[in-house]
Scaffold this motif. Structure first.
Motif, PDB file in Angstrom:
ATOM      1  N   ALA A 285       0.833  -1.285  -0.204  1.00 24.92           N
ATOM      2  CA  ALA A 285      -0.037  -0.119   0.272  1.00 24.92           C
ATOM      3  C   ALA A 285       0.792   1.213  -0.035  1.00 24.92           C
ATOM      4  N   ASP A 286       0.437   2.273  -0.806  1.00 25.94           N
ATOM      5  CA  ASP A 286       1.352   3.525  -0.896  1.00 25.94           C
ATOM      6  C   ASP A 286       0.668   4.252   0.122  1.00 25.94           C
ATOM      7  N   PRO A 287       1.522   4.782   1.108  1.00 29.13           N
ATOM      8  CA  PRO A 287       1.130   5.794   2.260  1.00 29.13           C
ATOM      9  C   PRO A 287       0.551   6.866   1.667  1.00 29.13           C
ATOM     10  N   ASP A 288       0.946   7.468   0.393  1.00 23.00           N
ATOM     11  CA  ASP A 288       0.563   8.836  -0.079  1.00 23.00           C
ATOM     12  C   ASP A 288      -0.800   8.775  -0.629  1.00 23.00           C
ATOM     13  N   SER A 289      -1.007   7.597  -1.389  1.00 22.00           N
ATOM     14  CA  SER A 289      -2.327   7.331  -1.619  1.00 22.00           C
ATOM     15  C   SER A 289      -3.447   7.245  -0.638  1.00 22.00           C
ATOM     16  N   ALA A 290      -3.122   6.505   0.495  1.00 26.11           N
ATOM     17  CA  ALA A 290      -3.991   6.679   1.749  1.00 26.11           C
ATOM     18  C   ALA A 290      -4.251   8.152   2.030  1.00 26.11           C
ATOM     19  N   ALA A 291      -3.144   8.797   2.230  1.00 26.36           N
ATOM     20  CA  ALA A 291      -3.362  10.192   2.883  1.00 26.36           C
ATOM     21  C   ALA A 291      -4.153  11.048   1.826  1.00 26.36           C
ATOM     22  N   LEU A 292      -3.994  10.725   0.475  1.00 25.62           N
ATOM     23  CA  LEU A 292      -4.758  11.252  -0.525  1.00 25.62           C
ATOM     24  C   LEU A 292      -6.128  11.030  -0.539  1.00 25.62           C
ATOM     25  N   ASP A 293      -6.656   9.650  -0.137  1.00 27.64           N
ATOM     26  CA  ASP A 293      -8.107   9.454  -0.040  1.00 27.64           C
ATOM     27  C   ASP A 293      -8.535   9.894   1.060  1.00 27.64           C
ATOM     28  N   VAL A 294      -7.803  10.098   2.209  1.00 26.74           N
ATOM     29  CA  VAL A 294      -8.361  10.896   3.336  1.00 26.74           C
ATOM     30  C   VAL A 294      -8.502  12.139   3.137  1.00 26.74           C
ATOM     31  N   TYR A 295      -7.598  13.162   2.500  1.00 26.43           N
ATOM     32  CA  TYR A 295      -7.438  14.514   1.997  1.00 26.43           C
ATOM     33  C   TYR A 295      -8.958  14.594   1.247  1.00 26.43           C
ATOM     34  N   SER A 296      -9.045  13.668   0.186  1.00 23.42           N
ATOM     35  CA  SER A 296     -10.028  13.651  -0.712  1.00 23.42           C
ATOM     36  C   SER A 296     -11.398  13.721  -0.107  1.00 23.42           C
ATOM     37  N   LYS A 297     -11.652  12.722   0.946  1.00 20.95           N
ATOM     38  CA  LYS A 297     -12.715  12.871   1.604  1.00 20.95           C
ATOM     39  C   LYS A 297     -12.975  14.127   2.422  1.00 20.95           C
ATOM     40  N   VAL A 298     -12.074  14.469   3.111  1.00 18.23           N
ATOM     41  CA  VAL A 298     -12.002  15.705   3.827  1.00 18.23           C
ATOM     42  C   VAL A 298     -12.666  16.784   3.046  1.00 18.23           C
ATOM     43  N   VAL A 299     -11.887  16.996   1.655  1.00 22.94           N
ATOM     44  CA  VAL A 299     -12.370  17.891   0.798  1.00 22.94           C
ATOM     45  C   VAL A 299     -13.808  17.917   0.361  1.00 22.94           C
ATOM     46  N   SER A 300     -14.330  16.602   0.085  1.00 22.27           N
ATOM     47  CA  SER A 300     -15.674  16.151  -0.397  1.00 22.27           C
ATOM     48  C   SER A 300     -16.632  16.584   0.596  1.00 22.27           C
ATOM     49  N   THR A 301     -16.271  16.348   1.961  1.00 24.61           N
ATOM     50  CA  THR A 301     -17.198  16.821   3.080  1.00 24.61           C
ATOM     51  C   THR A 301     -17.396  18.160   3.318  1.00 24.61           C
ATOM     52  N   VAL A 302     -16.351  18.896   3.230  1.00 26.09           N
ATOM     53  CA  VAL A 302     -16.275  20.396   3.482  1.00 26.09           C
ATOM     54  C   VAL A 302     -17.020  20.758   2.359  1.00 26.09           C
ATOM     55  N   ALA A 303     -16.951  20.366   1.010  1.00 26.43           N
ATOM     56  CA  ALA A 303     -17.498  21.026  -0.105  1.00 26.43           C
ATOM     57  C   ALA A 303     -19.000  20.720  -0.091  1.00 26.43           C
ATOM     58  N   ALA A 304     -19.459  19.623   0.310  1.00 25.36           N
ATOM     59  CA  ALA A 304     -21.006  19.401   0.421  1.00 25.36           C
ATOM     60  C   ALA A 304     -21.605  20.006   1.676  1.00 25.36           C
ATOM     61  N   GLU A 305     -20.919  20.205   2.672  1.00 23.38           N
ATOM     62  CA  GLU A 305     -21.273  21.205   3.834  1.00 23.38           C
ATOM     63  C   GLU A 305     -21.263  22.763   3.360  1.00 23.38           C
ATOM     64  N   MET A 306     -20.445  23.086   2.558  1.00 23.19           N
ATOM     65  CA  MET A 306     -20.199  24.576   2.272  1.00 23.19           C
ATOM     66  C   MET A 306     -21.555  24.992   1.073  1.00 23.19           C
ATOM     67  N   LEU A 307     -21.759  24.061   0.063  1.00 22.41           N
ATOM     68  CA  LEU A 307     -22.584  23.986  -1.246  1.00 22.41           C
ATOM     69  C   LEU A 307     -23.691  24.836  -0.707  1.00 22.41           C
ATOM     70  N   PRO A 308     -24.684  24.726   0.145  1.00 24.05           N
ATOM     71  CA  PRO A 308     -25.680  25.456   0.324  1.00 24.05           C
ATOM     72  C   PRO A 308     -25.723  26.702   0.820  1.00 24.05           C
ATOM     73  N   HIS A 309     -24.305  27.224   1.075  1.00 24.44           N
ATOM     74  CA  HIS A 309     -23.902  28.534   1.629  1.00 24.44           C
ATOM     75  C   HIS A 309     -23.259  29.314   0.466  1.00 24.44           C
ATOM     76  N   VAL A 310     -23.246  28.786  -0.776  1.00 26.24           N
ATOM     77  CA  VAL A 310     -22.793  29.438  -1.823  1.00 26.24           C
ATOM     78  C   VAL A 310     -23.711  29.877  -2.899  1.00 26.24           C
ATOM     79  N   ALA A 311     -23.446  31.147  -3.304  1.00 23.79           N
ATOM     80  CA  ALA A 311     -24.551  31.628  -4.243  1.00 23.79           C
ATOM     81  C   ALA A 311     -23.797  32.153  -5.580  1.00 23.79           C
ATOM     82  N   SER A 312     -24.555  31.736  -6.548  1.00 22.62           N
ATOM     83  CA  SER A 312     -23.961  32.245  -7.935  1.00 22.62           C
ATOM     84  C   SER A 312     -24.616  33.778  -8.078  1.00 22.62           C
ATOM     85  N   LEU A 313     -23.960  34.597  -8.430  1.00 24.94           N
ATOM     86  CA  LEU A 313     -24.492  36.196  -8.673  1.00 24.94           C
ATOM     87  C   LEU A 313     -24.760  36.599  -9.965  1.00 24.94           C
ATOM     88  N   ARG A 314     -25.768  37.411 -10.372  1.00 21.80           N
ATOM     89  CA  ARG A 314     -25.965  37.966 -11.654  1.00 21.80           C
ATOM     90  C   ARG A 314     -26.153  39.335 -11.461  1.00 21.80           C
TER      91      ARG A 314
END
Length: 108
Positions: A13-42
């Motif tokens: 097992a590549d320790p970097d890929s495990a860390a990247l997988d954890v990082y990806s999960k954190v980023v995905s979780t934060v993005a899902a949490e923030m999405l309702p608080h972001v607006a597109s403006l015109r």
């Protein structure tokens, strides 16, 4: 009988890929949490000689009573506009204030 592990060894097992997988999960979780608080403006602002300029940008909701922060250049020259959210909701907004030096603006 042939030992498949000897023929096709499984790489360690590549320790970097495990860390990247954890990082990806954190980023995905934060993005899902923030999405309702972001607006597109015109926005639409009147420019010199009667011309109208249209623009777009994004903003982030930072209070429960509907204040959002955006860049001042996004709303420059505009008094109001339209905000759209990921769930399909849309709302008009008014520019509350803008600081060109810090390039920040508050809308509601």
């Amino acid at each position: 009988m042939t030992d498949l592990a000897a023929v096709h060894p499984i790489p360690p097992a590549d320790p970097d890929s495990a860390a990247l997988d954890v990082y990806s999960k954190v980023v995905s979780t934060v993005a899902a949490e923030m999405l309702p608080h972001v607006a597109s403006l015109r926005v639409r602002a009147q420019r010199r000689q009667g011309w109208w300029a249209e623009g777009a940008g994004s903003a982030v909701v930072f209070t429960d009573d509907g204040y959002l922060v955006t860049n001042a250049h996004v709303v420059s020259g505009a008094d109001h506009g339209m905000a759209g959210f990921a769930d399909g909701a849309e709302s008009t907004f008014d520019v509350i204030g803008a600081d060109q030096l810090s390039d920040l603006a508050v809308i509601r």
